[in-house]
Design a protein around this motif. Structure first.
Motif, PDB file in Angstrom:
ATOM      1  N   UNK A  41      45.749  10.911  28.827  1.00 42.15           N
ATOM      2  CA  UNK A  41      46.622  10.311  27.856  1.00 42.15           C
ATOM      3  C   UNK A  41      47.389   8.711  28.512  1.00 42.15           C
ATOM      4  N   UNK A  42      47.995   9.189  29.284  1.00 38.05           N
ATOM      5  CA  UNK A  42      48.946   7.684  29.990  1.00 38.05           C
ATOM      6  C   UNK A  42      48.894   8.036  31.637  1.00 38.05           C
ATOM      7  N   UNK A  43      47.762   8.157  31.855  1.00 37.13           N
ATOM      8  CA  UNK A  43      47.444   7.501  33.885  1.00 37.13           C
ATOM      9  C   UNK A  43      48.299   6.572  34.225  1.00 37.13           C
ATOM     10  N   UNK A  44      47.619   6.221  35.496  1.00 34.62           N
ATOM     11  CA  UNK A  44      48.009   5.444  35.799  1.00 34.62           C
ATOM     12  C   UNK A  44      47.419   4.655  36.116  1.00 34.62           C
ATOM     13  N   UNK A  45      46.465   4.050  34.618  1.00 25.88           N
ATOM     14  CA  UNK A  45      45.579   3.200  34.838  1.00 25.88           C
ATOM     15  C   UNK A  45      44.915   2.365  35.909  1.00 25.88           C
ATOM     16  N   UNK A  46      44.277   3.211  36.925  1.00 28.86           N
ATOM     17  CA  UNK A  46      43.853   2.364  38.025  1.00 28.86           C
ATOM     18  C   UNK A  46      42.450   3.367  38.169  1.00 28.86           C
ATOM     19  N   UNK A  47      41.712   2.088  38.571  1.00 25.12           N
ATOM     20  CA  UNK A  47      40.141   2.497  38.400  1.00 25.12           C
ATOM     21  C   UNK A  47      40.017   2.609  40.020  1.00 25.12           C
ATOM     22  N   UNK A  48      40.094   2.995  40.670  1.00 32.31           N
ATOM     23  CA  UNK A  48      40.561   2.672  42.806  1.00 32.31           C
ATOM     24  C   UNK A  48      39.599   4.185  43.655  1.00 32.31           C
ATOM     25  N   UNK A  49      38.265   3.406  43.901  1.00 36.78           N
ATOM     26  CA  UNK A  49      37.439   3.667  44.046  1.00 36.78           C
ATOM     27  C   UNK A  49      38.281   3.400  45.929  1.00 36.78           C
ATOM     28  N   UNK A  50      37.926   2.464  45.942  1.00 39.88           N
ATOM     29  CA  UNK A  50      38.493   1.946  47.608  1.00 39.88           C
ATOM     30  C   UNK A  50      40.369   2.200  47.946  1.00 39.88           C
ATOM     31  N   UNK A  51      40.645   3.260  46.876  1.00 38.58           N
ATOM     32  CA  UNK A  51      42.317   3.449  47.715  1.00 38.58           C
ATOM     33  C   UNK A  51      41.937   4.978  47.102  1.00 38.58           C
ATOM     34  N   UNK A  52      39.933   5.981  46.753  1.00 39.90           N
ATOM     35  CA  UNK A  52      39.920   7.567  46.979  1.00 39.90           C
ATOM     36  C   UNK A  52      40.003   7.553  48.162  1.00 39.90           C
ATOM     37  N   UNK A  53      41.000   8.647  48.229  1.00 42.07           N
ATOM     38  CA  UNK A  53      41.273   9.381  49.317  1.00 42.07           C
ATOM     39  C   UNK A  53      42.297  11.543  49.399  1.00 42.07           C
ATOM     40  N   UNK A  54      41.704  11.581  50.569  1.00 40.77           N
ATOM     41  CA  UNK A  54      42.250  13.019  50.339  1.00 40.77           C
ATOM     42  C   UNK A  54      43.472  13.716  50.437  1.00 40.77           C
ATOM     43  N   UNK A  55      44.688  14.213  49.770  1.00 41.63           N
ATOM     44  CA  UNK A  55      46.301  14.823  50.187  1.00 41.63           C
ATOM     45  C   UNK A  55      45.797  15.068  51.522  1.00 41.63           C
ATOM     46  N   UNK A  56      45.083  16.195  51.835  1.00 43.30           N
ATOM     47  CA  UNK A  56      44.980  16.384  52.965  1.00 43.30           C
ATOM     48  C   UNK A  56      44.500  15.285  53.865  1.00 43.30           C
ATOM     49  N   UNK A  57      45.985  15.729  54.982  1.00 44.61           N
ATOM     50  CA  UNK A  57      45.765  14.189  56.110  1.00 44.61           C
ATOM     51  C   UNK A  57      46.194  14.658  57.220  1.00 44.61           C
ATOM     52  N   UNK A  58      46.576  13.983  57.771  1.00 51.42           N
ATOM     53  CA  UNK A  58      46.646  14.660  59.395  1.00 51.42           C
ATOM     54  C   UNK A  58      48.305  14.342  59.285  1.00 51.42           C
ATOM     55  N   UNK A  59      48.976  14.173  59.646  1.00 56.38           N
ATOM     56  CA  UNK A  59      50.584  14.368  59.524  1.00 56.38           C
ATOM     57  C   UNK A  59      51.371  15.139  58.555  1.00 56.38           C
ATOM     58  N   UNK A  60      50.268  15.088  57.417  1.00 52.66           N
ATOM     59  CA  UNK A  60      51.176  15.646  56.023  1.00 52.66           C
ATOM     60  C   UNK A  60      52.299  16.627  56.670  1.00 52.66           C
ATOM     61  N   UNK A  61      52.045  17.411  56.875  1.00 47.68           N
ATOM     62  CA  UNK A  61      52.744  19.411  57.052  1.00 47.68           C
ATOM     63  C   UNK A  61      53.527  18.381  56.806  1.00 47.68           C
ATOM     64  N   UNK A  62      53.857  17.509  58.064  1.00 48.94           N
ATOM     65  CA  UNK A  62      55.473  17.111  59.231  1.00 48.94           C
ATOM     66  C   UNK A  62      56.287  16.092  57.170  1.00 48.94           C
ATOM     67  N   UNK A  63      55.026  15.060  56.947  1.00 48.52           N
ATOM     68  CA  UNK A  63      55.691  14.484  56.354  1.00 48.52           C
ATOM     69  C   UNK A  63      56.242  14.609  55.065  1.00 48.52           C
ATOM     70  N   UNK A  64      55.106  16.394  54.645  1.00 50.40           N
ATOM     71  CA  UNK A  64      55.479  17.215  53.424  1.00 50.40           C
ATOM     72  C   UNK A  64      57.141  17.890  53.464  1.00 50.40           C
ATOM     73  N   UNK A  65      57.660  17.748  54.551  1.00 56.59           N
ATOM     74  CA  UNK A  65      58.478  18.617  54.929  1.00 56.59           C
ATOM     75  C   UNK A  65      60.161  17.838  54.987  1.00 56.59           C
TER      76      UNK A  65
END
Length: 417
Positions: A41-65
């Motif tokens: 209904x009201x998502x970000x409005x972006x069609x972003x193939x270039x920005x497609x990336x998993x949230x699971x990434x190196x360093x994410x556990x440390x950043x999450x804290x």
């Protein structure tokens, strides 16, 4: 052949369109009273193939804290010890390696790029309009370490041939002059020139008209109780309004796909990740975005949709909770005020929340389920709008027994076996 598509969001609706074009007798079922009334209904409005990336990434556990300690953090995790949440988080953390990140990002970009091509073809074929724009996406880096961290993404973009530009602050202003009053806050940027924008809800309203013309049947306002099999094959969909027999069933119910599939002993690792958005009218185009900017510090996307600004972001792990507390909208409000305060009137902002169906590796689940006649197109996370046309074209080919345009083995549920 009679096909039932469960779910009338953008993924289910595009699937119905491509299936109908192949000659299937298609019925779409949804509990809402129309199309795109939940996550689409009201998502970000972006069609972003270039920005497609998993949230699971190196360093994410440390950043999450660190994020959990911040006021305007891109991630919030509820304190309740929900077992499904803990299990999903453990699977996601297992994907936070360099090897897994490169693999998952390559898969996601491949289907997202293919999807963008399908959007272009659809506009040419049927002339659909949805406040669409082709101005690209600009990532904004407030810190030197963000500029450095972008190098691994640039490496993948180069390997996949995705067009992009590394930007200095001065070059950012050439693309987004509305940032002039605040450009000193940024160290640099990365522009993804092939990305697009558009209003997903308007798109769905317009595409339904084309589905109607192709003979697609819509059944709204009913509850899906379970799926019925006979001799190991799908036979019917049981609803609160009776049983409906079909030859094939496609599950595209977003975050709710998991619950339905569990009744079929199919374990798909989807968790509902809650996000928020605001929509506000533009009062001065001089200080408004021209396309989409992504503030990497807050993980908030700000998009121009005609005469409006749409901002969306934050990730909240709190189950199927759809409350809209003010404290959770403060981050997206802060980013819009910080970037484009002179271009809009935030007192007129409309706020919204929705559940994004996330898999732990970020890649959607598209393909056969393992049960004869039952197919899946779900788990697109924050990229359902981006990947919708591509995954729909892929599943239509699979269901028709046709050769797909891209390799689909990595999207099947069997990758979790």
């Amino acid at each position: 052949m009679r096909v039932c598509v469960l779910g009338a969001g953008v993924v289910g609706l595009t699937s119905a369109y491509y299936l109908a074009k192949k000659g299937f007798d298609v019925t779409v079922m949804d509990r809402q009273e129309g199309v795109a009334l939940e996550t689409s209904f009201a998502n970000a409005g972006q069609i972003s193939p270039g920005y497609s990336a998993p949230w699971a990434a190196p360093g994410i556990p440390f950043k999450a804290v660190k994020w959990l300690m911040q006021k305007h953090a891109p991630l919030k995790i509820s304190a309740d010890p929900e077992l499904k949440k803990i299990a999903w988080m453990s699977k996601m953390l297992a994907n936070c390696t360099e090897k897994a990140y490169d693999t998952n990002k390559s898969r996601m970009v491949a289907i997202a790029e293919y999807s963008r091509d399908q959007f272009i073809a659809m506009r040419k074929e049927i002339g659909i309009q949805y406040d669409d724009g082709q101005g690209g996406l600009t990532q904004l880096f407030r810190k030197d370490e963000q500029v450095e961290a972008s190098e691994k993404d640039i490496k993948v973009l180069k390997a996949l041939g995705v067009p992009h530009q590394v930007l200095t602050p001065a070059q950012i202003l050439e693309i987004e002059p509305g940032l002039t009053p605040v450009i000193d806050k940024f160290k640099g940027g990365l522009r993804l020139t092939g990305d697009e924008t558009g209003d997903c809800f308007i798109f769905c309203q317009e595409l339904k008209k084309h589905c109607d013309a192709l003979g697609v049947t819509f059944k709204f306002g009913l509850s899906i109780d379970r799926l019925v099999t006979e001799s190991g094959k799908i036979r019917a969909v049981k609803t609160d309004q009776g049983d409906f027999e079909f030859d094939n069933v496609l599950v595209s119910m977003g975050s709710y796909s998991k619950e339905l599939l569990q009744t079929m002993d199919i374990a798909v690792p989807i968790y509902p990740v809650k996000g928020y958005s605001l929509t506000v009218p533009i009062t001065d185009t001089t200080y408004a975005p021209t396309s989409t900017v992504m503030d990497e510090t807050y993980k908030v996307a700000v998009t121009r949709l005609g005469g409006r600004i749409r901002a969306a972001g934050t990730a909240e792990l709190s189950g199927y909770n759809l409350d809209l507390p003010k404290v959770r909208t403060e981050t997206i409000t802060h980013v819009v005020r910080d970037l484009f305060n002179q271009g809009c009137d935030l007192s007129q902002a409309d706020y919204w929340t929705g559940l994004r169906p996330m898999t732990p590796d970020g890649t959607p689940v598209v393909g056969r389920s393992g049960i004869d006649g039952l197919y899946l197109n779900t788990g697109h996370g924050t990229l359902g709008w981006t990947m919708s046309c591509g995954s729909a074209a892929v599943i239509a080919d699979i269901m028709a027994g046709d050769q797909t345009d891209i390799d689909t083995k990595d999207f099947a549920i069997q990758r979790y076996s």
